[in-house]
Write an enzyme that holds these catalytic residues in place. Sequence first.
Site, short mmCIF file in Angstrom:
data_model
loop_
_atom_site.label_atom_id
_atom_site.label_comp_id
_atom_site.label_asym_id
_atom_site.label_seq_id
_atom_site.Cartn_x
_atom_site.Cartn_y
_atom_site.Cartn_z
CG ASN A 107 -4.95 0.77 -7.40
OD1 ASN A 107 -5.91 1.53 -7.49
ND2 ASN A 107 -4.77 -0.24 -8.22
CG ASP A 108 -6.63 -0.95 -2.97
OD1 ASP A 108 -7.21 -0.99 -4.05
OD2 ASP A 108 -5.98 -1.89 -2.49
CB THR A 109 -4.44 4.83 -0.23
OG1 THR A 109 -3.41 4.91 -1.22
CG2 THR A 109 -4.12 3.72 0.75
#
Lengths: 464, 113
Positions: free
Chosen positions: A390-392
Amino acid sequence: MSRGTLIDLLYLVAALTFILALKGLGSPKRARMGNVIAAAGMLLAVVATFFNRVDGHPLHHVLLILLGMAVGLVVAVPTARFVQMTAMPQLVAIFNGVGGGAACLVSLTEFIHIKSTKPATYVVLEVLLGVLIGTVSFSGSAIAFAKLQELMTGRPITYAGQQFINALVGLAALAVIVITLVTSSTALLWVLLVVAFVLGIAFVLPIGGADVPVLISLLNSFTGLAVAASGFTLGSNLLIVAGTLVGASGTLLTMLMSKAMGRSLPNILFSAFGSVVTAGTGAGAEQRSVRSGSPEDVAVMLGFASRVVFIPGYGLAVAQAQNVLRELAENLEKKGVEVFYAIHPVAGRMPGHMNVLLAEANVPYDDLIEMDEANSELTTADVAIVVGANDTVNPAATDDPASPIYGMPIIHADAAENVIFMKRSMRPGFAGIDNELLYNPKTTLVFGDAKDTLTKIVAAVKAS
Amino acid sequence: MTNVLLQYATVFVLSVFVGIEIISKVPSILHTPLMSGSNAIHGVILVGSMLILGAANTNAEEVLGFLAVILATLNVVGGFVVTDRMLEMFKPRTPRAKPGAKADADGAKGADS
Protein backbone atom coordinates in the site's frame (compact mmCIF):
# COMPACT_ATOMS: atom_id res chain seq x y z
CA MET A 1 52.93 -20.07 26.25
CA SER A 2 50.91 -19.46 29.37
CA ARG A 3 47.25 -20.33 29.63
CA GLY A 4 46.22 -16.66 29.75
CA THR A 5 48.13 -15.83 26.56
CA LEU A 6 46.64 -18.78 24.74
CA ILE A 7 43.11 -17.77 25.73
CA ASP A 8 43.77 -14.20 24.64
CA LEU A 9 45.00 -15.52 21.30
CA LEU A 10 41.83 -17.57 20.87
CA TYR A 11 39.80 -14.44 21.67
CA LEU A 12 41.74 -12.63 18.97
CA VAL A 13 40.83 -15.37 16.49
CA ALA A 14 37.18 -15.03 17.54
CA ALA A 15 37.29 -11.26 17.04
CA LEU A 16 38.73 -11.85 13.56
CA THR A 17 35.92 -14.23 12.66
CA PHE A 18 33.40 -11.55 13.63
CA ILE A 19 35.05 -9.06 11.28
CA LEU A 20 35.14 -11.61 8.45
CA ALA A 21 31.51 -12.52 9.17
CA LEU A 22 30.28 -8.93 8.93
CA LYS A 23 32.25 -8.56 5.71
CA GLY A 24 30.70 -11.76 4.34
CA LEU A 25 27.18 -10.71 5.32
CA GLY A 26 27.51 -7.83 2.87
CA SER A 27 27.52 -10.10 -0.18
CA PRO A 28 24.73 -12.51 -1.17
CA LYS A 29 27.16 -15.28 -2.08
CA ARG A 30 29.19 -15.31 1.11
CA ALA A 31 26.51 -14.23 3.58
CA ARG A 32 25.58 -17.66 4.88
CA MET A 33 29.22 -18.68 5.15
CA GLY A 34 29.88 -15.46 7.05
CA ASN A 35 27.22 -16.29 9.60
CA VAL A 36 28.61 -19.80 10.10
CA ILE A 37 32.13 -18.40 10.56
CA ALA A 38 30.90 -16.02 13.25
CA ALA A 39 29.07 -18.84 15.02
CA ALA A 40 32.25 -20.93 14.99
CA GLY A 41 34.24 -18.01 16.37
CA MET A 42 31.64 -17.54 19.09
CA LEU A 43 31.80 -21.21 20.05
CA LEU A 44 35.60 -20.98 20.23
CA ALA A 45 35.40 -17.93 22.50
CA VAL A 46 32.85 -19.58 24.80
CA VAL A 47 34.83 -22.81 25.11
CA ALA A 48 38.05 -20.88 25.77
CA THR A 49 36.26 -18.91 28.49
CA PHE A 50 35.63 -22.10 30.47
CA PHE A 51 39.42 -22.37 30.90
CA ASN A 52 39.82 -18.69 31.76
CA ARG A 53 40.69 -17.47 35.25
CA VAL A 54 38.97 -14.70 37.20
CA ASP A 55 40.47 -12.96 40.24
CA GLY A 56 43.29 -15.51 40.03
CA HIS A 57 41.12 -18.63 40.31
CA PRO A 58 39.37 -20.85 37.74
CA LEU A 59 35.70 -20.10 37.03
CA HIS A 60 33.34 -20.85 39.90
CA HIS A 61 29.78 -22.05 39.37
CA VAL A 62 30.60 -23.94 36.16
CA LEU A 63 27.50 -26.08 36.62
CA LEU A 64 25.35 -23.01 37.06
CA ILE A 65 26.85 -21.55 33.87
CA LEU A 66 26.06 -24.73 31.97
CA LEU A 67 22.55 -24.78 33.39
CA GLY A 68 21.95 -21.18 32.30
CA MET A 69 23.20 -22.01 28.81
CA ALA A 70 20.97 -25.07 28.65
CA VAL A 71 17.93 -22.98 29.58
CA GLY A 72 18.83 -20.42 26.93
CA LEU A 73 19.35 -23.12 24.29
CA VAL A 74 16.09 -24.90 25.03
CA VAL A 75 14.15 -21.66 24.65
CA ALA A 76 16.06 -20.06 21.77
CA VAL A 77 16.45 -22.89 19.26
CA PRO A 78 12.79 -23.85 18.80
CA THR A 79 11.73 -20.22 18.88
CA ALA A 80 14.23 -19.23 16.22
CA ARG A 81 13.55 -22.33 14.10
CA PHE A 82 9.80 -22.50 14.04
CA VAL A 83 8.44 -18.98 14.29
CA GLN A 84 6.80 -17.83 11.04
CA MET A 85 9.08 -15.96 8.66
CA THR A 86 6.65 -13.04 8.72
CA ALA A 87 7.39 -12.65 12.44
CA MET A 88 11.14 -12.36 11.88
CA PRO A 89 11.43 -8.65 12.74
CA GLN A 90 9.89 -9.31 16.17
CA LEU A 91 12.32 -12.15 16.74
CA VAL A 92 15.32 -10.00 15.96
CA ALA A 93 13.90 -7.37 18.31
CA ILE A 94 13.51 -9.78 21.19
CA PHE A 95 16.92 -11.42 20.74
CA ASN A 96 18.44 -7.97 20.62
CA GLY A 97 16.57 -6.91 23.76
CA VAL A 98 17.81 -9.83 25.83
CA GLY A 99 21.36 -9.07 24.67
CA GLY A 100 20.95 -5.53 25.98
CA GLY A 101 19.58 -6.92 29.23
CA ALA A 102 22.56 -9.26 29.57
CA ALA A 103 25.00 -6.40 28.95
CA CYS A 104 23.28 -4.36 31.64
CA LEU A 105 23.40 -7.26 34.11
CA VAL A 106 27.09 -7.87 33.41
CA SER A 107 27.96 -4.23 34.09
CA LEU A 108 25.77 -4.17 37.18
CA THR A 109 27.14 -7.40 38.63
CA GLU A 110 30.74 -6.45 37.97
CA PHE A 111 30.10 -3.23 39.84
CA ILE A 112 28.72 -5.11 42.87
CA HIS A 113 31.76 -7.35 42.64
CA ILE A 114 34.35 -4.57 42.66
CA LYS A 115 32.65 -1.83 44.65
CA SER A 116 34.50 -2.68 47.87
CA THR A 117 37.80 -1.99 46.09
CA LYS A 118 36.84 1.65 45.51
CA PRO A 119 37.02 1.56 41.69
CA ALA A 120 38.37 4.56 39.79
CA THR A 121 35.89 7.14 38.49
CA TYR A 122 36.31 6.02 34.88
CA VAL A 123 35.43 2.45 35.85
CA VAL A 124 32.22 3.69 37.50
CA LEU A 125 31.45 5.69 34.35
CA GLU A 126 31.88 2.56 32.20
CA VAL A 127 29.51 0.67 34.47
CA LEU A 128 26.92 3.44 34.37
CA LEU A 129 27.06 3.65 30.57
CA GLY A 130 26.73 -0.12 30.27
CA VAL A 131 23.69 -0.11 32.55
CA LEU A 132 22.09 2.89 30.84
CA ILE A 133 22.55 1.76 27.22
CA GLY A 134 21.83 -1.90 27.92
CA THR A 135 18.60 -1.12 29.75
CA VAL A 136 17.37 1.35 27.12
CA SER A 137 17.97 -1.33 24.50
CA PHE A 138 16.15 -3.93 26.62
CA SER A 139 12.99 -1.97 27.36
CA GLY A 140 12.98 -0.30 23.93
CA SER A 141 13.19 -3.68 22.20
CA ALA A 142 10.38 -5.01 24.37
CA ILE A 143 8.07 -2.21 23.20
CA ALA A 144 9.22 -2.68 19.60
CA PHE A 145 8.37 -6.38 19.94
CA ALA A 146 4.94 -5.57 21.35
CA LYS A 147 4.25 -3.18 18.48
CA LEU A 148 5.26 -5.63 15.76
CA GLN A 149 3.51 -8.57 17.41
CA GLU A 150 0.44 -6.34 17.63
CA LEU A 151 0.20 -6.80 21.38
CA MET A 152 -0.27 -3.06 21.34
CA THR A 153 -1.18 -0.56 18.64
CA GLY A 154 1.39 -0.07 15.89
CA ARG A 155 0.37 3.57 15.67
CA PRO A 156 2.66 6.10 17.32
CA ILE A 157 1.54 6.80 20.88
CA THR A 158 1.67 10.49 21.56
CA TYR A 159 0.52 12.76 24.34
CA ALA A 160 0.79 16.42 25.18
CA GLY A 161 4.30 17.53 26.05
CA GLN A 162 5.80 14.19 25.03
CA GLN A 163 9.04 15.57 23.63
CA PHE A 164 9.44 17.67 26.75
CA ILE A 165 8.83 14.73 29.08
CA ASN A 166 11.21 12.51 27.09
CA ALA A 167 13.89 15.19 27.24
CA LEU A 168 13.27 15.40 30.98
CA VAL A 169 13.73 11.63 31.43
CA GLY A 170 16.93 11.78 29.35
CA LEU A 171 18.24 14.64 31.50
CA ALA A 172 17.31 12.74 34.66
CA ALA A 173 19.43 9.81 33.46
CA LEU A 174 22.38 12.14 32.83
CA ALA A 175 21.88 13.77 36.23
CA VAL A 176 21.88 10.40 38.00
CA ILE A 177 25.11 9.48 36.19
CA VAL A 178 26.83 12.72 37.21
CA ILE A 179 25.67 12.47 40.83
CA THR A 180 26.77 8.84 41.03
CA LEU A 181 30.20 9.74 39.68
CA VAL A 182 30.60 12.53 42.25
CA THR A 183 29.22 10.72 45.29
CA SER A 184 30.04 7.12 44.17
CA SER A 185 26.79 6.03 45.82
CA THR A 186 25.70 2.54 44.77
CA ALA A 187 22.05 3.13 45.64
CA LEU A 188 21.81 5.53 42.74
CA LEU A 189 22.75 2.73 40.36
CA TRP A 190 19.34 1.21 40.97
CA VAL A 191 17.73 4.59 40.35
CA LEU A 192 19.58 4.74 37.03
CA LEU A 193 18.28 1.29 36.17
CA VAL A 194 14.69 2.47 36.64
CA VAL A 195 15.20 5.76 34.80
CA ALA A 196 16.87 3.97 31.87
CA PHE A 197 14.02 1.48 31.71
CA VAL A 198 11.49 4.31 31.49
CA LEU A 199 13.65 6.12 28.95
CA GLY A 200 13.70 3.09 26.63
CA ILE A 201 9.90 2.87 26.70
CA ALA A 202 9.34 6.61 26.32
CA PHE A 203 11.78 6.71 23.42
CA VAL A 204 10.02 3.98 21.43
CA LEU A 205 6.32 4.78 22.12
CA PRO A 206 6.03 7.64 19.59
CA ILE A 207 7.62 5.61 16.77
CA GLY A 208 5.11 4.18 14.28
CA GLY A 209 4.98 0.51 13.33
CA ALA A 210 6.29 1.11 9.82
CA ASP A 211 9.46 2.65 11.23
CA VAL A 212 10.06 0.07 13.94
CA PRO A 213 12.56 -1.96 11.84
CA VAL A 214 14.83 1.06 11.57
CA LEU A 215 14.44 1.47 15.30
CA ILE A 216 15.42 -2.16 15.90
CA SER A 217 18.55 -1.61 13.86
CA LEU A 218 19.34 1.40 16.05
CA LEU A 219 18.67 -0.54 19.27
CA ASN A 220 20.90 -3.29 17.87
CA SER A 221 23.79 -0.86 17.66
CA PHE A 222 22.92 0.35 21.19
CA THR A 223 23.30 -3.18 22.49
CA GLY A 224 26.64 -3.36 20.70
CA LEU A 225 27.79 -0.26 22.54
CA ALA A 226 26.50 -1.60 25.86
CA VAL A 227 28.55 -4.76 25.25
CA ALA A 228 31.59 -2.62 24.46
CA ALA A 229 31.04 -0.71 27.73
CA SER A 230 30.93 -4.02 29.63
CA GLY A 231 34.14 -4.94 27.83
CA PHE A 232 35.84 -1.84 29.21
CA THR A 233 34.68 -2.71 32.73
CA LEU A 234 35.74 -6.35 32.50
CA GLY A 235 38.93 -5.51 30.64
CA SER A 236 38.04 -7.74 27.73
CA ASN A 237 39.35 -6.80 24.29
CA LEU A 238 37.02 -9.35 22.70
CA LEU A 239 33.91 -7.66 24.10
CA ILE A 240 35.20 -4.23 23.15
CA VAL A 241 35.97 -5.25 19.57
CA ALA A 242 32.76 -7.22 18.97
CA GLY A 243 30.52 -4.66 20.70
CA THR A 244 32.08 -1.72 18.92
CA LEU A 245 31.93 -3.45 15.53
CA VAL A 246 28.21 -3.95 15.99
CA GLY A 247 27.74 -0.46 17.40
CA ALA A 248 29.50 1.20 14.46
CA SER A 249 28.18 -0.97 11.65
CA GLY A 250 24.70 -0.93 13.20
CA THR A 251 24.63 2.85 13.24
CA LEU A 252 25.67 2.94 9.59
CA LEU A 253 23.11 0.29 8.71
CA THR A 254 20.42 2.31 10.48
CA MET A 255 21.26 5.30 8.32
CA LEU A 256 21.29 3.20 5.14
CA MET A 257 17.84 1.88 6.05
CA SER A 258 16.35 5.30 6.68
CA LYS A 259 17.85 6.43 3.39
CA ALA A 260 16.09 3.55 1.63
CA MET A 261 12.84 4.93 3.07
CA GLY A 262 13.71 8.43 1.88
CA ARG A 263 13.71 9.80 5.41
CA SER A 264 16.25 11.06 7.86
CA LEU A 265 16.91 9.29 11.12
CA PRO A 266 15.82 12.21 13.37
CA ASN A 267 12.61 12.41 11.34
CA ILE A 268 11.94 8.74 12.04
CA LEU A 269 12.78 8.96 15.72
CA PHE A 270 11.07 12.19 16.68
CA SER A 271 8.26 12.97 14.25
CA ALA A 272 5.65 10.45 15.47
CA PHE A 273 5.24 9.45 11.82
CA GLY A 274 1.79 8.25 10.87
CA SER A 275 0.03 9.44 14.01
CA VAL A 276 -2.25 11.78 12.09
CA VAL A 277 -4.24 10.63 9.11
CA THR A 278 -3.66 13.18 6.39
CA ALA A 279 -6.25 15.54 5.01
CA GLY A 280 -8.17 13.98 2.15
CA THR A 281 -8.94 10.88 4.12
CA GLY A 282 -11.63 12.75 5.97
CA ALA A 283 -15.29 11.84 6.01
CA GLY A 284 -15.56 12.18 2.24
CA ALA A 285 -13.11 9.38 1.57
CA GLU A 286 -15.61 6.57 1.62
CA GLN A 287 -17.98 8.25 -0.80
CA ARG A 288 -15.31 8.57 -3.48
CA SER A 289 -15.87 6.22 -6.35
CA VAL A 290 -13.61 3.30 -6.96
CA ARG A 291 -13.81 0.61 -9.61
CA SER A 292 -13.86 -2.93 -8.40
CA GLY A 293 -13.74 -6.18 -10.31
CA SER A 294 -13.91 -9.92 -9.86
CA PRO A 295 -10.99 -12.36 -10.08
CA GLU A 296 -12.40 -13.49 -13.45
CA ASP A 297 -12.19 -9.94 -14.78
CA VAL A 298 -8.56 -9.91 -13.72
CA ALA A 299 -7.89 -13.21 -15.49
CA VAL A 300 -9.34 -11.81 -18.71
CA MET A 301 -7.21 -8.70 -18.40
CA LEU A 302 -4.13 -10.83 -17.83
CA GLY A 303 -5.04 -12.94 -20.85
CA PHE A 304 -4.46 -9.93 -23.08
CA ALA A 305 -1.29 -8.77 -21.34
CA SER A 306 2.22 -9.40 -22.53
CA ARG A 307 4.09 -7.86 -19.59
CA VAL A 308 2.87 -8.14 -16.02
CA VAL A 309 4.54 -6.72 -12.90
CA PHE A 310 3.65 -7.97 -9.43
CA ILE A 311 4.12 -5.52 -6.59
CA PRO A 312 4.00 -7.57 -3.40
CA GLY A 313 3.81 -6.19 0.11
CA TYR A 314 3.56 -7.47 3.65
CA GLY A 315 -0.15 -8.27 3.21
CA LEU A 316 0.88 -11.00 0.76
CA ALA A 317 2.88 -12.73 3.44
CA VAL A 318 0.17 -12.26 6.06
CA ALA A 319 -2.29 -14.01 3.74
CA GLN A 320 0.36 -16.72 3.13
CA ALA A 321 -0.20 -16.21 -0.56
CA GLN A 322 3.40 -16.27 -1.84
CA ASN A 323 3.06 -19.76 -3.29
CA VAL A 324 -0.19 -18.98 -5.11
CA LEU A 325 1.37 -15.82 -6.50
CA ARG A 326 4.28 -17.85 -7.87
CA GLU A 327 1.81 -20.32 -9.34
CA LEU A 328 0.02 -17.47 -11.12
CA ALA A 329 3.35 -16.22 -12.44
CA GLU A 330 4.21 -19.68 -13.76
CA ASN A 331 0.86 -20.07 -15.50
CA LEU A 332 1.23 -16.65 -17.10
CA GLU A 333 4.75 -17.47 -18.24
CA LYS A 334 3.47 -20.65 -19.84
CA LYS A 335 1.17 -18.46 -21.92
CA GLY A 336 4.15 -16.36 -22.96
CA VAL A 337 3.54 -13.45 -20.61
CA GLU A 338 6.63 -11.80 -19.15
CA VAL A 339 6.39 -11.56 -15.37
CA PHE A 340 8.45 -9.58 -12.88
CA TYR A 341 8.21 -8.99 -9.16
CA ALA A 342 8.91 -5.37 -8.27
CA ILE A 343 10.47 -5.21 -4.82
CA HIS A 344 10.43 -1.97 -2.89
CA PRO A 345 13.48 -1.70 -0.62
CA VAL A 346 11.25 -1.62 2.47
CA ALA A 347 8.53 -3.99 1.25
CA GLY A 348 7.53 -6.28 4.07
CA ARG A 349 8.53 -5.14 7.50
CA MET A 350 12.25 -4.63 7.00
CA PRO A 351 14.58 -3.96 4.07
CA GLY A 352 15.08 -7.25 2.26
CA HIS A 353 12.23 -8.95 4.11
CA MET A 354 10.15 -9.44 0.94
CA ASN A 355 13.06 -11.06 -0.91
CA VAL A 356 13.34 -13.60 1.87
CA LEU A 357 9.60 -14.27 1.95
CA LEU A 358 9.44 -14.78 -1.82
CA ALA A 359 12.60 -16.88 -1.89
CA GLU A 360 10.96 -19.13 0.68
CA ALA A 361 8.15 -19.72 -1.84
CA ASN A 362 10.73 -20.66 -4.52
CA VAL A 363 10.26 -17.55 -6.60
CA PRO A 364 13.33 -17.44 -8.89
CA TYR A 365 15.76 -14.84 -7.65
CA ASP A 366 16.19 -13.39 -11.16
CA ASP A 367 12.51 -12.50 -11.45
CA LEU A 368 12.84 -10.05 -8.57
CA ILE A 369 13.70 -6.56 -9.70
CA GLU A 370 14.59 -3.64 -7.48
CA MET A 371 12.69 -0.39 -7.38
CA ASP A 372 14.62 1.64 -9.98
CA GLU A 373 14.56 -1.12 -12.54
CA ALA A 374 10.91 -1.79 -11.70
CA ASN A 375 9.95 1.79 -12.39
CA SER A 376 11.45 1.66 -15.87
CA GLU A 377 9.86 -1.75 -16.57
CA LEU A 378 6.47 -0.48 -15.43
CA THR A 379 6.29 2.17 -18.15
CA THR A 380 5.99 -0.61 -20.72
CA ALA A 381 3.95 -3.03 -18.57
CA ASP A 382 0.36 -3.87 -19.43
CA VAL A 383 -0.75 -4.77 -15.94
CA ALA A 384 0.64 -3.99 -12.51
CA ILE A 385 -0.78 -6.18 -9.73
CA VAL A 386 -0.48 -4.77 -6.24
CA VAL A 387 -0.83 -7.55 -3.67
CA GLY A 388 -0.79 -6.61 -0.02
CA ALA A 389 1.28 -3.48 -0.61
CA ASN A 390 0.00 0.00 0.00
CA ASP A 391 2.35 2.72 1.20
CA THR A 392 5.12 1.66 -1.19
CA VAL A 393 2.88 2.46 -4.19
CA ASN A 394 1.20 5.56 -2.73
CA PRO A 395 1.57 8.45 -5.20
CA ALA A 396 1.21 10.90 -2.29
CA ALA A 397 4.92 10.28 -1.68
CA THR A 398 5.70 12.18 -4.89
CA ASP A 399 2.63 14.40 -5.30
CA ASP A 400 1.55 15.65 -1.90
CA PRO A 401 4.11 17.67 0.07
CA ALA A 402 1.74 17.62 3.06
CA SER A 403 1.79 13.83 3.25
CA PRO A 404 3.90 12.28 5.99
CA ILE A 405 5.47 9.91 3.45
CA TYR A 406 6.32 12.74 1.05
CA GLY A 407 9.79 12.14 -0.35
CA MET A 408 9.80 8.39 0.12
CA PRO A 409 10.77 6.67 -3.13
CA ILE A 410 7.86 4.57 -4.40
CA ILE A 411 7.09 2.07 -7.11
CA HIS A 412 5.04 3.87 -9.74
CA ALA A 413 2.37 1.27 -10.30
CA ASP A 414 0.25 3.85 -12.11
CA ALA A 415 2.83 3.98 -14.90
CA ALA A 416 1.45 0.65 -16.13
CA GLU A 417 -1.47 0.47 -18.57
CA ASN A 418 -3.75 -1.07 -15.91
CA VAL A 419 -3.45 -1.44 -12.17
CA ILE A 420 -5.01 -4.25 -10.17
CA PHE A 421 -5.09 -3.54 -6.47
CA MET A 422 -5.86 -6.47 -4.19
CA LYS A 423 -7.11 -5.33 -0.81
CA ARG A 424 -8.97 -6.79 2.09
CA SER A 425 -10.87 -3.53 2.64
CA MET A 426 -10.62 0.20 2.07
CA ARG A 427 -8.58 0.57 5.24
CA PRO A 428 -5.36 2.55 4.87
CA GLY A 429 -2.00 0.78 5.09
CA PHE A 430 0.57 0.34 7.81
CA ALA A 431 1.53 4.00 7.88
CA GLY A 432 -2.15 4.94 8.21
CA ILE A 433 -2.29 7.10 5.08
CA ASP A 434 -4.98 7.08 2.42
CA ASN A 435 -3.87 6.00 -1.05
CA GLU A 436 -4.78 8.04 -4.13
CA LEU A 437 -3.94 5.06 -6.34
CA LEU A 438 -7.16 3.40 -5.22
CA TYR A 439 -9.18 6.15 -6.93
CA ASN A 440 -7.09 6.23 -10.10
CA PRO A 441 -9.28 5.49 -13.16
CA LYS A 442 -6.70 2.90 -14.28
CA THR A 443 -7.16 0.97 -11.08
CA THR A 444 -9.36 -2.07 -10.61
CA LEU A 445 -9.87 -3.07 -7.00
CA VAL A 446 -10.30 -6.69 -6.08
CA PHE A 447 -11.56 -7.03 -2.53
CA GLY A 448 -11.00 -10.12 -0.43
CA ASP A 449 -8.29 -12.28 1.01
CA ALA A 450 -5.23 -12.22 -1.25
CA LYS A 451 -4.86 -15.99 -1.20
CA ASP A 452 -8.49 -16.67 -2.16
CA THR A 453 -8.40 -14.04 -4.88
CA LEU A 454 -5.15 -15.30 -6.35
CA THR A 455 -6.35 -18.91 -6.27
CA LYS A 456 -9.46 -17.90 -8.22
CA ILE A 457 -7.38 -15.94 -10.72
CA VAL A 458 -5.06 -18.92 -11.23
CA ALA A 459 -8.08 -21.17 -11.88
CA ALA A 460 -9.54 -18.66 -14.35
CA VAL A 461 -6.20 -18.21 -16.14
CA LYS A 462 -5.78 -21.99 -16.44
CA ALA A 463 -9.30 -22.33 -17.84
CA SER A 464 -8.89 -19.63 -20.45
CA MET B 1 45.97 1.91 35.18
CA THR B 2 45.46 4.75 32.72
CA ASN B 3 47.75 2.90 30.30
CA VAL B 4 45.28 0.05 30.27
CA LEU B 5 42.43 2.47 29.64
CA LEU B 6 44.38 3.97 26.76
CA GLN B 7 44.93 0.53 25.28
CA TYR B 8 41.20 -0.25 25.44
CA ALA B 9 40.40 3.15 23.98
CA THR B 10 42.75 2.40 21.07
CA VAL B 11 41.02 -0.89 20.40
CA PHE B 12 37.65 0.87 20.62
CA VAL B 13 38.54 3.62 18.15
CA LEU B 14 40.06 1.22 15.64
CA SER B 15 37.01 -1.04 15.89
CA VAL B 16 34.73 1.90 15.10
CA PHE B 17 36.56 2.44 11.83
CA VAL B 18 36.63 -1.25 10.96
CA GLY B 19 32.90 -1.52 11.72
CA ILE B 20 32.05 1.35 9.40
CA GLU B 21 34.46 0.25 6.69
CA ILE B 22 33.32 -3.37 6.34
CA ILE B 23 29.66 -2.69 5.66
CA SER B 24 29.89 0.41 3.52
CA LYS B 25 28.61 -1.42 0.42
CA VAL B 26 25.73 -3.68 1.31
CA PRO B 27 22.84 -4.29 -1.12
CA SER B 28 19.49 -3.43 0.49
CA ILE B 29 18.26 -7.04 0.26
CA LEU B 30 20.95 -7.97 2.78
CA HIS B 31 20.11 -5.26 5.29
CA THR B 32 17.87 -7.56 7.31
CA PRO B 33 20.27 -10.54 7.48
CA LEU B 34 23.12 -8.18 8.30
CA MET B 35 21.15 -6.67 11.16
CA SER B 36 20.30 -10.11 12.43
CA GLY B 37 23.88 -11.35 12.02
CA SER B 38 25.35 -8.44 13.93
CA ASN B 39 22.65 -9.01 16.53
CA ALA B 40 24.11 -12.48 17.04
CA ILE B 41 27.64 -11.10 17.26
CA HIS B 42 26.87 -8.84 20.20
CA GLY B 43 25.76 -12.06 21.87
CA VAL B 44 29.46 -12.29 22.72
CA ILE B 45 28.26 -10.74 25.98
CA LEU B 46 27.84 -14.42 26.88
CA VAL B 47 31.60 -14.50 27.48
CA GLY B 48 31.21 -11.54 29.84
CA SER B 49 28.29 -13.22 31.59
CA MET B 50 30.33 -16.39 32.12
CA LEU B 51 33.20 -14.42 33.63
CA ILE B 52 30.77 -12.57 35.91
CA LEU B 53 29.05 -15.70 37.16
CA GLY B 54 32.41 -17.47 37.42
CA ALA B 55 33.66 -14.76 39.75
CA ALA B 56 30.48 -14.40 41.80
CA ASN B 57 30.99 -14.32 45.59
CA THR B 58 27.57 -13.30 46.87
CA ASN B 59 24.03 -14.54 46.26
CA ALA B 60 23.12 -11.31 44.51
CA GLU B 61 25.98 -11.75 42.06
CA GLU B 62 25.06 -15.38 41.49
CA VAL B 63 21.44 -14.55 40.69
CA LEU B 64 22.30 -11.63 38.40
CA GLY B 65 25.10 -13.57 36.73
CA PHE B 66 22.88 -16.61 36.17
CA LEU B 67 20.21 -14.38 34.59
CA ALA B 68 22.86 -12.76 32.42
CA VAL B 69 24.04 -16.16 31.15
CA ILE B 70 20.48 -17.15 30.21
CA LEU B 71 19.74 -13.87 28.43
CA ALA B 72 23.08 -13.86 26.63
CA THR B 73 22.61 -17.45 25.47
CA LEU B 74 19.19 -16.52 24.10
CA ASN B 75 20.79 -13.64 22.23
CA VAL B 76 23.68 -15.60 20.73
CA VAL B 77 21.85 -18.82 19.85
CA GLY B 78 18.65 -17.16 18.65
CA GLY B 79 20.65 -14.62 16.68
CA PHE B 80 22.69 -17.15 14.74
CA VAL B 81 19.80 -19.53 14.08
CA VAL B 82 17.46 -16.80 12.81
CA THR B 83 20.17 -15.37 10.58
CA ASP B 84 20.94 -18.79 9.16
CA ARG B 85 17.26 -19.32 8.46
CA MET B 86 17.08 -16.05 6.55
CA LEU B 87 20.21 -16.81 4.58
CA GLU B 88 19.06 -20.30 3.64
CA MET B 89 16.96 -18.46 1.09
CA PHE B 90 19.98 -17.03 -0.68
CA LYS B 91 21.22 -20.35 -1.97
CA PRO B 92 22.29 -20.16 -5.60
CA ARG B 93 19.64 -20.94 -8.20
CA THR B 94 19.72 -21.95 -11.82
CA PRO B 95 20.41 -18.73 -13.66
CA ARG B 96 17.68 -17.76 -16.08
CA ALA B 97 18.74 -14.31 -17.13
CA LYS B 98 19.02 -15.28 -20.81
CA PRO B 99 15.79 -15.90 -22.76
CA GLY B 100 17.29 -19.09 -24.25
CA ALA B 101 17.67 -20.69 -20.84
CA LYS B 102 14.16 -19.71 -19.82
CA ALA B 103 12.30 -22.70 -21.22
CA ASP B 104 14.52 -25.15 -19.33
CA ALA B 105 14.10 -23.32 -16.06
CA ASP B 106 10.34 -23.28 -16.51
CA GLY B 107 10.34 -26.99 -17.12
CA ALA B 108 12.29 -27.58 -13.95
CA LYS B 109 9.95 -25.38 -11.98
CA GLY B 110 6.91 -27.16 -13.27
CA ALA B 111 8.21 -30.37 -11.79
CA ASP B 112 8.43 -29.16 -8.21
CA SER B 113 5.17 -27.24 -8.06
